[in-house]
Motif scaffolding. Structure first.
Motif, PDB file in Angstrom:
ATOM      1  N   ALA A  17      -3.545   9.891   1.674  1.00 35.38           N
ATOM      2  CA  ALA A  17      -3.645   8.978   0.819  1.00 35.38           C
ATOM      3  C   ALA A  17      -3.179   7.715   1.336  1.00 35.38           C
ATOM      4  O   ALA A  17      -3.912   6.628   1.222  1.00 35.38           O
ATOM      5  N   SER A  18      -2.033   7.631   1.938  1.00 33.79           N
ATOM      6  CA  SER A  18      -1.517   6.390   2.460  1.00 33.79           C
ATOM      7  C   SER A  18      -2.425   5.778   3.646  1.00 33.79           C
ATOM      8  O   SER A  18      -2.699   4.542   3.737  1.00 33.79           O
ATOM      9  N   VAL A  19      -2.959   6.724   4.721  1.00 31.46           N
ATOM     10  CA  VAL A  19      -3.763   6.270   5.740  1.00 31.46           C
ATOM     11  C   VAL A  19      -5.192   5.739   5.134  1.00 31.46           C
ATOM     12  O   VAL A  19      -5.582   4.768   5.574  1.00 31.46           O
ATOM     13  N   ALA A  20      -5.605   6.619   4.174  1.00 25.65           N
ATOM     14  CA  ALA A  20      -7.075   6.095   3.501  1.00 25.65           C
ATOM     15  C   ALA A  20      -6.755   4.857   2.796  1.00 25.65           C
ATOM     16  O   ALA A  20      -7.728   4.120   2.848  1.00 25.65           O
ATOM     17  N   ALA A  21      -5.638   4.515   2.172  1.00 26.17           N
ATOM     18  CA  ALA A  21      -5.580   3.272   1.535  1.00 26.17           C
ATOM     19  C   ALA A  21      -5.338   2.203   2.748  1.00 26.17           C
ATOM     20  O   ALA A  21      -6.095   1.112   2.406  1.00 26.17           O
ATOM     21  N   GLU A  22      -4.812   2.416   3.782  1.00 24.30           N
ATOM     22  CA  GLU A  22      -4.844   1.458   4.543  1.00 24.30           C
ATOM     23  C   GLU A  22      -5.982   1.009   5.369  1.00 24.30           C
ATOM     24  O   GLU A  22      -6.270   0.035   5.326  1.00 24.30           O
ATOM     25  N   VAL A  23      -6.886   1.994   5.572  1.00 29.39           N
ATOM     26  CA  VAL A  23      -8.228   2.065   5.993  1.00 29.39           C
ATOM     27  C   VAL A  23      -9.020   1.023   4.987  1.00 29.39           C
ATOM     28  O   VAL A  23      -9.739   0.006   5.523  1.00 29.39           O
ATOM     29  N   LEU A  24      -9.087   1.541   3.659  1.00 32.07           N
ATOM     30  CA  LEU A  24      -9.623   0.766   2.580  1.00 32.07           C
ATOM     31  C   LEU A  24      -9.288  -0.608   2.486  1.00 32.07           C
ATOM     32  O   LEU A  24     -10.024  -1.775   2.690  1.00 32.07           O
ATOM     33  N   ALA A  25      -8.067  -1.004   2.599  1.00 36.90           N
ATOM     34  CA  ALA A  25      -7.342  -2.243   2.464  1.00 36.90           C
ATOM     35  C   ALA A  25      -8.086  -3.104   3.444  1.00 36.90           C
ATOM     36  O   ALA A  25      -8.480  -4.439   3.495  1.00 36.90           O
ATOM     37  N   THR A  26      -7.875  -2.606   4.785  1.00 36.13           N
ATOM     38  CA  THR A  26      -8.441  -3.333   6.039  1.00 36.13           C
ATOM     39  C   THR A  26      -9.757  -3.702   5.949  1.00 36.13           C
ATOM     40  O   THR A  26     -10.287  -4.835   6.322  1.00 36.13           O
ATOM     41  N   LEU A  27     -10.750  -2.539   5.489  1.00 34.20           N
ATOM     42  CA  LEU A  27     -12.045  -2.905   5.320  1.00 34.20           C
ATOM     43  C   LEU A  27     -12.359  -4.020   4.208  1.00 34.20           C
ATOM     44  O   LEU A  27     -13.481  -4.710   4.309  1.00 34.20           O
ATOM     45  N   ILE A  28     -11.747  -4.031   3.343  1.00 33.74           N
ATOM     46  CA  ILE A  28     -11.779  -5.029   2.258  1.00 33.74           C
ATOM     47  C   ILE A  28     -11.594  -6.341   2.814  1.00 33.74           C
ATOM     48  O   ILE A  28     -12.397  -7.415   2.381  1.00 33.74           O
ATOM     49  N   ILE A  29     -10.376  -6.367   3.303  1.00 37.99           N
ATOM     50  CA  ILE A  29      -9.982  -7.731   4.093  1.00 37.99           C
ATOM     51  C   ILE A  29     -11.135  -8.258   4.900  1.00 37.99           C
ATOM     52  O   ILE A  29     -11.349  -9.409   4.901  1.00 37.99           O
ATOM     53  N   VAL A  60      -4.149  -7.562  -0.865  1.00 41.78           N
ATOM     54  CA  VAL A  60      -5.409  -7.165  -0.701  1.00 41.78           C
ATOM     55  C   VAL A  60      -5.952  -8.659  -1.458  1.00 41.78           C
ATOM     56  O   VAL A  60      -5.163  -8.857  -2.443  1.00 41.78           O
ATOM     57  N   PRO A  61      -6.999  -9.071  -1.164  1.00 40.47           N
ATOM     58  CA  PRO A  61      -7.462 -10.221  -1.940  1.00 40.47           C
ATOM     59  C   PRO A  61      -8.378  -9.846  -3.230  1.00 40.47           C
ATOM     60  O   PRO A  61      -9.549  -9.813  -3.292  1.00 40.47           O
ATOM     61  N   TRP A  62      -7.438  -9.556  -4.266  1.00 42.05           N
ATOM     62  CA  TRP A  62      -7.964  -8.917  -5.130  1.00 42.05           C
ATOM     63  C   TRP A  62      -8.888  -9.757  -5.974  1.00 42.05           C
ATOM     64  O   TRP A  62     -10.046  -9.242  -6.490  1.00 42.05           O
ATOM     65  N   GLY A  63      -8.823 -11.008  -5.920  1.00 46.91           N
ATOM     66  CA  GLY A  63      -9.707 -11.905  -6.442  1.00 46.91           C
ATOM     67  C   GLY A  63     -11.248 -12.045  -6.133  1.00 46.91           C
ATOM     68  O   GLY A  63     -12.177 -12.566  -6.621  1.00 46.91           O
ATOM     69  N   GLU A  64     -11.438 -11.621  -4.743  1.00 48.53           N
ATOM     70  CA  GLU A  64     -12.589 -11.480  -4.193  1.00 48.53           C
ATOM     71  C   GLU A  64     -13.504  -9.930  -4.022  1.00 48.53           C
ATOM     72  O   GLU A  64     -14.459  -9.707  -3.489  1.00 48.53           O
ATOM     73  N   LEU A  65     -12.717  -9.011  -4.813  1.00 41.98           N
ATOM     74  CA  LEU A  65     -13.060  -7.583  -4.833  1.00 41.98           C
ATOM     75  C   LEU A  65     -13.669  -7.167  -6.072  1.00 41.98           C
ATOM     76  O   LEU A  65     -13.405  -7.378  -7.287  1.00 41.98           O
ATOM     77  N   ILE A  97      -7.613  -7.725 -10.455  1.00 43.15           N
ATOM     78  CA  ILE A  97      -9.101  -7.879 -10.206  1.00 43.15           C
ATOM     79  C   ILE A  97      -9.620  -8.505 -11.361  1.00 43.15           C
ATOM     80  O   ILE A  97      -9.363  -7.934 -12.271  1.00 43.15           O
ATOM     81  N   PRO A  98     -10.427  -9.753 -11.227  1.00 43.98           N
ATOM     82  CA  PRO A  98     -11.243 -10.135 -12.481  1.00 43.98           C
ATOM     83  C   PRO A  98     -11.950  -8.866 -13.052  1.00 43.98           C
ATOM     84  O   PRO A  98     -12.671  -8.437 -12.574  1.00 43.98           O
TER      85      PRO A  98
END
Ligand code: 6PG
Length: 235
Positions: A17-29, A60-65, A97-98
């Motif tokens: 879960a932690s590694v997947a969250a890290e990958v997801l956060a990186t891809l979002i950024i 994470v840039p939540w405002g742009e997600l 997140i808006p």
């Protein structure tokens, strides 16, 4: 373009879960840096919530997600069987997140087919039908999203979103289709537990006899724990 499957085997479900969250956060950024916004879709079930709770703690840039759903069960708002219920508890209630960038599937609509068509149009309007990341889980029967083995939704090659014809594991559903999953820039699978080992081996082998094996395999990361990876020949 990375063509090989990026397979990451970690000791247990918490680590996955932690590694997947890290990958997801990186891809979002990366998506926000590249295009000013990130558009993702997340699956349901049980596994994603630990990952999304971890994601909520990251910078994470939540405002742009923008967040779409991969699939949803037909049940009332707030029903514990609804993926949206758990999405809100694990992520939306914790980060800014808006509201107009959170896109739940309208599974309470009287006409599920029309609602699915509208959802596909929304995905096209927001992202040109191209998600930056689609998160996928793997069922112990080889399904992913709500694309069940032998189900009509699996054979949909035009529409991005469809309702399932029949109930699947207790509910009719709305689901992204293979064209929508394959159109995404990246696919992120999160698979944990010994019950998934046989199907994960078939997914990694590209076995198109299971729905998961028919999903595009390039630009794809699979995060799994050792139990799920038991049957995988990962060198
Ligand atoms: C759903 C999910 C479903 C899920 C798989 C795996 O709504 O049921 O989207 O497709 O991804 O069933 O679920 P777990 O990873 O929680 O076992």
């Amino acid at each position: 373009m990375s063509t090989a499957l990026d397979l990451r085997v970690v000791p247990d479900a918490d680590a996955a879960a932690s590694v997947a969250a890290e990958v997801l956060a990186t891809l979002i950024i990366e998506a926000v840096d590249a295009r000013g916004r990130a558009v993702i879709a997340v699956s349901g079930g049980a596994t994603p919530w630990l990952m999304l709770g971890d994601l909520a703690t990251r910078d994470v840039p939540w405002g742009e997600l923008h967040v779409f759903q991969v699939d949803e069960r037909v049940a009332l708002d707030g029903d514990p069987d609804r993926n949206d219920t758990h999405l809100r508890e694990s992520l939306f209630d914790r980060v800014p997140i808006p509201a107009d960038q959170i896109h739940p599937m309208d599974v309470c609509a009287p006409d599920l087919g029309a609602a699915a068509t509208a959802y596909g149009e929304l995905l096209s309007d927001v992202a040109g039908g191209v998600l930056d990341v689609v998160h996928l889980g793997l069922g112990d029967d080889g399904h992913t999203a709500s694309l069940a083995p032998g189900g009509a939704a699996l054979d949909e090659h035009e529409r991005l979103v469809v309702p399932t014809e029949d109930a699947f594991r207790g509910h009719r559903r709305m689901t992204l289709t293979l064209p929508a999953l394959d159109a995404a820039r990246r696919r992120l699978w999160l698979v944990t537990g010994a019950m998934k080992s046989a199907m994960l081996a078939r997914l990694v082998a590209g076995d198109e006899a299971i729905p998961a094996g028919r999903v595009r395999r390039d630009e794809t990361t699979i995060v799994c724990d050792r139990e799920a990876a038991e049957g995988v020949n990962h060198g």
